[in-house]
Motif scaffolding. Structure first.
Motif, PDB file in Angstrom:
ATOM      1  N   PRO A 259      -7.958   4.583   0.319  1.00 55.18           N
ATOM      2  CA  PRO A 259      -7.685   3.315  -0.203  1.00 55.18           C
ATOM      3  C   PRO A 259      -6.493   3.253   0.849  1.00 55.18           C
ATOM      4  CG  PRO A 259      -8.184   4.573  -2.118  1.00 55.18           C
ATOM      5  CD  PRO A 259      -8.554   5.258  -0.728  1.00 55.18           C
ATOM      6  N   TYR A 260      -5.878   4.017   1.382  1.00 61.13           N
ATOM      7  CA  TYR A 260      -4.814   4.112   1.691  1.00 61.13           C
ATOM      8  C   TYR A 260      -4.436   4.366   3.560  1.00 61.13           C
ATOM      9  CZ  TYR A 260      -3.363   4.689  -2.812  1.00 61.13           C
ATOM     10  OH  TYR A 260      -2.815   5.557  -4.293  1.00 61.13           O
ATOM     11  N   SER A 261      -6.141   4.036   3.982  1.00 58.82           N
ATOM     12  CA  SER A 261      -6.064   4.424   5.858  1.00 58.82           C
ATOM     13  C   SER A 261      -5.670   2.832   5.993  1.00 58.82           C
ATOM     14  CB  SER A 261      -7.311   4.503   6.241  1.00 58.82           C
ATOM     15  OG  SER A 261      -7.867   5.681   5.214  1.00 58.82           O
ATOM     16  N   THR A 262      -4.930   3.034   7.508  1.00 62.05           N
ATOM     17  CA  THR A 262      -4.133   2.022   8.246  1.00 62.05           C
ATOM     18  C   THR A 262      -3.857   2.525  10.010  1.00 62.05           C
ATOM     19  OG1 THR A 262      -2.224   0.484   7.736  1.00 62.05           O
ATOM     20  CG2 THR A 262      -2.021   2.660   7.236  1.00 62.05           C
ATOM     21  N   ASP A 263      -3.343   1.751  10.373  1.00 59.47           N
ATOM     22  CA  ASP A 263      -3.105   2.460  11.516  1.00 59.47           C
ATOM     23  C   ASP A 263      -1.452   2.629  11.535  1.00 59.47           C
ATOM     24  OD1 ASP A 263      -1.307   0.093  11.948  1.00 59.47           O
ATOM     25  OD2 ASP A 263      -2.945  -0.761  13.591  1.00 59.47           O
ATOM     26  N   THR A 264      -0.984   2.771  12.490  1.00 59.24           N
ATOM     27  CA  THR A 264       0.661   3.153  12.510  1.00 59.24           C
ATOM     28  C   THR A 264       1.921   1.695  13.073  1.00 59.24           C
ATOM     29  OG1 THR A 264       1.886   4.939  14.385  1.00 59.24           O
ATOM     30  CG2 THR A 264       0.523   3.264  15.382  1.00 59.24           C
ATOM     31  N   TYR A 265       1.252   0.746  13.346  1.00 62.24           N
ATOM     32  CA  TYR A 265       1.625  -0.210  12.861  1.00 62.24           C
ATOM     33  C   TYR A 265       1.739  -1.181  11.881  1.00 62.24           C
ATOM     34  CZ  TYR A 265       0.861   0.932  17.737  1.00 62.24           C
ATOM     35  OH  TYR A 265       0.403   1.626  19.390  1.00 62.24           O
ATOM     36  N   PRO A 266       3.256  -1.481  11.583  1.00 59.33           N
ATOM     37  CA  PRO A 266       3.143  -1.966  10.798  1.00 59.33           C
ATOM     38  C   PRO A 266       2.523  -3.775  10.410  1.00 59.33           C
ATOM     39  CG  PRO A 266       5.611  -2.250  11.582  1.00 59.33           C
ATOM     40  CD  PRO A 266       4.521  -1.849  12.172  1.00 59.33           C
ATOM     41  N   ASN A 267       1.851  -3.390   9.616  1.00 59.44           N
ATOM     42  CA  ASN A 267       1.026  -5.348   9.253  1.00 59.44           C
ATOM     43  C   ASN A 267       2.171  -6.146   9.248  1.00 59.44           C
ATOM     44  OD1 ASN A 267      -1.544  -3.969   8.605  1.00 59.44           O
ATOM     45  ND2 ASN A 267      -0.769  -3.272   6.353  1.00 59.44           N
ATOM     46  N   LYS A 268       3.414  -6.041   8.732  1.00 60.39           N
ATOM     47  CA  LYS A 268       4.366  -7.357   8.706  1.00 60.39           C
ATOM     48  C   LYS A 268       5.543  -7.414   9.538  1.00 60.39           C
ATOM     49  CE  LYS A 268       3.578  -8.027   3.239  1.00 60.39           C
ATOM     50  NZ  LYS A 268       4.248  -8.054   2.378  1.00 60.39           N
ATOM     51  N   ARG A 269       5.374  -6.750  10.632  1.00 58.83           N
ATOM     52  CA  ARG A 269       5.895  -6.152  11.880  1.00 58.83           C
ATOM     53  C   ARG A 269       7.512  -6.018  11.719  1.00 58.83           C
ATOM     54  NH1 ARG A 269       3.561  -7.869  16.510  1.00 58.83           N
ATOM     55  NH2 ARG A 269       6.038  -8.152  17.270  1.00 58.83           N
TER      56      ARG A 269
ATOM     57  N   LYS B 290       2.585  -3.418   0.666  1.00 55.07           N
ATOM     58  CA  LYS B 290       1.264  -2.697   0.367  1.00 55.07           C
ATOM     59  C   LYS B 290       1.662  -1.681   1.518  1.00 55.07           C
ATOM     60  CE  LYS B 290      -0.965  -6.310  -1.705  1.00 55.07           C
ATOM     61  NZ  LYS B 290       0.235  -6.608  -2.030  1.00 55.07           N
ATOM     62  N   ASN B 291       0.582  -0.658   1.131  1.00 51.08           N
ATOM     63  CA  ASN B 291      -0.010   0.728   2.201  1.00 51.08           C
ATOM     64  C   ASN B 291       0.479  -0.586   3.514  1.00 51.08           C
ATOM     65  OD1 ASN B 291       0.478   3.351   2.587  1.00 51.08           O
ATOM     66  ND2 ASN B 291      -1.630   3.219   3.569  1.00 51.08           N
ATOM     67  N   GLY B 292       0.798   0.423   4.948  1.00 49.77           N
ATOM     68  CA  GLY B 292       0.662  -0.474   6.295  1.00 49.77           C
ATOM     69  C   GLY B 292       1.646  -1.332   6.576  1.00 49.77           C
ATOM     70  N   ASP B 293       2.359  -1.989   5.706  1.00 47.47           N
ATOM     71  CA  ASP B 293       2.405  -3.369   5.601  1.00 47.47           C
ATOM     72  C   ASP B 293       4.148  -3.282   6.345  1.00 47.47           C
ATOM     73  OD1 ASP B 293       0.799  -4.866   4.468  1.00 47.47           O
ATOM     74  OD2 ASP B 293       2.018  -5.560   2.585  1.00 47.47           O
ATOM     75  N   VAL B 294       4.651  -1.575   6.246  1.00 45.68           N
ATOM     76  CA  VAL B 294       6.331  -2.099   6.910  1.00 45.68           C
ATOM     77  C   VAL B 294       6.955  -0.495   6.635  1.00 45.68           C
ATOM     78  CG1 VAL B 294       6.941  -4.045   5.083  1.00 45.68           C
ATOM     79  CG2 VAL B 294       7.528  -1.669   4.627  1.00 45.68           C
TER      80      VAL B 294
ATOM     81  N   TYR C 107      11.401  -1.024  19.019  1.00 41.30           N
ATOM     82  CA  TYR C 107      10.277  -0.256  21.232  1.00 41.30           C
ATOM     83  C   TYR C 107       9.101   0.154  20.766  1.00 41.30           C
ATOM     84  CZ  TYR C 107      14.864  -1.772  22.374  1.00 41.30           C
ATOM     85  OH  TYR C 107      15.708  -3.161  23.343  1.00 41.30           O
ATOM     86  N   LYS C 108       9.184   0.960  19.833  1.00 42.24           N
ATOM     87  CA  LYS C 108       7.587   1.340  20.249  1.00 42.24           C
ATOM     88  C   LYS C 108       6.413   1.376  19.103  1.00 42.24           C
ATOM     89  CE  LYS C 108       7.734   3.949  22.474  1.00 42.24           C
ATOM     90  NZ  LYS C 108       6.521   3.945  24.010  1.00 42.24           N
ATOM     91  N   LEU C 109       7.080   0.701  17.817  1.00 41.06           N
ATOM     92  CA  LEU C 109       5.712   0.484  17.028  1.00 41.06           C
ATOM     93  C   LEU C 109       5.588  -0.831  16.554  1.00 41.06           C
ATOM     94  CD1 LEU C 109       7.316   3.578  14.199  1.00 41.06           C
ATOM     95  CD2 LEU C 109       5.498   3.225  16.154  1.00 41.06           C
ATOM     96  N   LYS C 110       6.220  -2.161  16.906  1.00 42.71           N
ATOM     97  CA  LYS C 110       5.820  -2.731  16.786  1.00 42.71           C
ATOM     98  C   LYS C 110       6.549  -3.990  15.796  1.00 42.71           C
ATOM     99  CE  LYS C 110       1.980  -3.372  19.146  1.00 42.71           C
ATOM    100  NZ  LYS C 110      -0.301  -3.660  19.944  1.00 42.71           N
ATOM    101  N   ALA C 111       7.903  -4.095  14.895  1.00 38.96           N
ATOM    102  CA  ALA C 111       8.945  -4.166  14.120  1.00 38.96           C
ATOM    103  C   ALA C 111       9.283  -5.642  15.161  1.00 38.96           C
ATOM    104  CB  ALA C 111       9.738  -3.107  13.476  1.00 38.96           C
TER     105      ALA C 111
END
Length: 186
Positions: A21-31, A53-57, A83-87
């Protein structure tokens, strides 16, 4: 020992695929990258109070949510997230009743000595340029501390000008969040 319990729990967690249930990618959904205190009361409260939530920030923590040096590890983490994770937004979140607001550096040194650190080591560090008052000093008000950290981030020479930086304070008993400073730049 707590570690043994944690490792046994982890073994079952993986075997039962409880991670799915916690699977996500490395980039934060909410940037967004959130910089906050390591206080254990915030571990679950902060994300729930702000709908994260998990993966948001990306979450960066230290004692007191304090940045005093423009090239300390917290600031480097914020820059990497940008720079590297799109925040594209930074939120500094302090909290009321923070342990860093009560740190007495003289008492801290005394506690270190009481727990076996030799005074000579503290003296060598001091003579080598480590200023205990500067390194371990807390703050008078959490709002002032958040403002100082926000200003350091906002004025950092490596921060792109389009990155918004905000400052908040959360109450660890209720989850109520107050805005200290909001970046209104377009």
């Amino acid at each position: 020992m707590q570690l043994d319990h944690m490792l046994e729990f982890n073994k079952n967690f993986v075997e039962n695929k409880s991670y799915e249930p916690y699977s996500t990618d490395t980039y934060p959904n909410k940037r967004m990258v959130v910089f906050t205190c390591m206080d254990s009361r915030l571990l679950e409260l902060l994300p729930k109070a702000l709908d994260m939530k998990n993966g948001d920030v990306k979450m960066v923590r230290n004692a007191g949510a304090i940045i005093r040096n423009p090239f300390d590890s917290a600031m480097k983490s914020l820059l990497v997230a940008i720079y590297k994770l799109k925040a594209d937004e930074v939120v500094v979140i302090g909290h009321h009743d923070c342990g860093m607001s009560q740190v007495d550096t003289h008492e801290l040194k005394h506690e270190m000595v009481e727990r076996g650190i030799k005074e000579e080591i503290i003296d060598v560090l001091a003579n080598g340029g480590v200023d205990f008052d500067e390194e371990f000093n807390g703050f008078e008000t959490v709002e002032e501390s958040v403002s100082q950290s926000v200003n350091l981030v906002r004025n950092h020479p490596l921060l792109p000008e389009e990155i918004k930086v905000h400052g908040l304070v959360i109450h660890p008993d209720t989850g109520k969040v107050d805005v200290v400073t909001r970046d209104e730049r377009k």
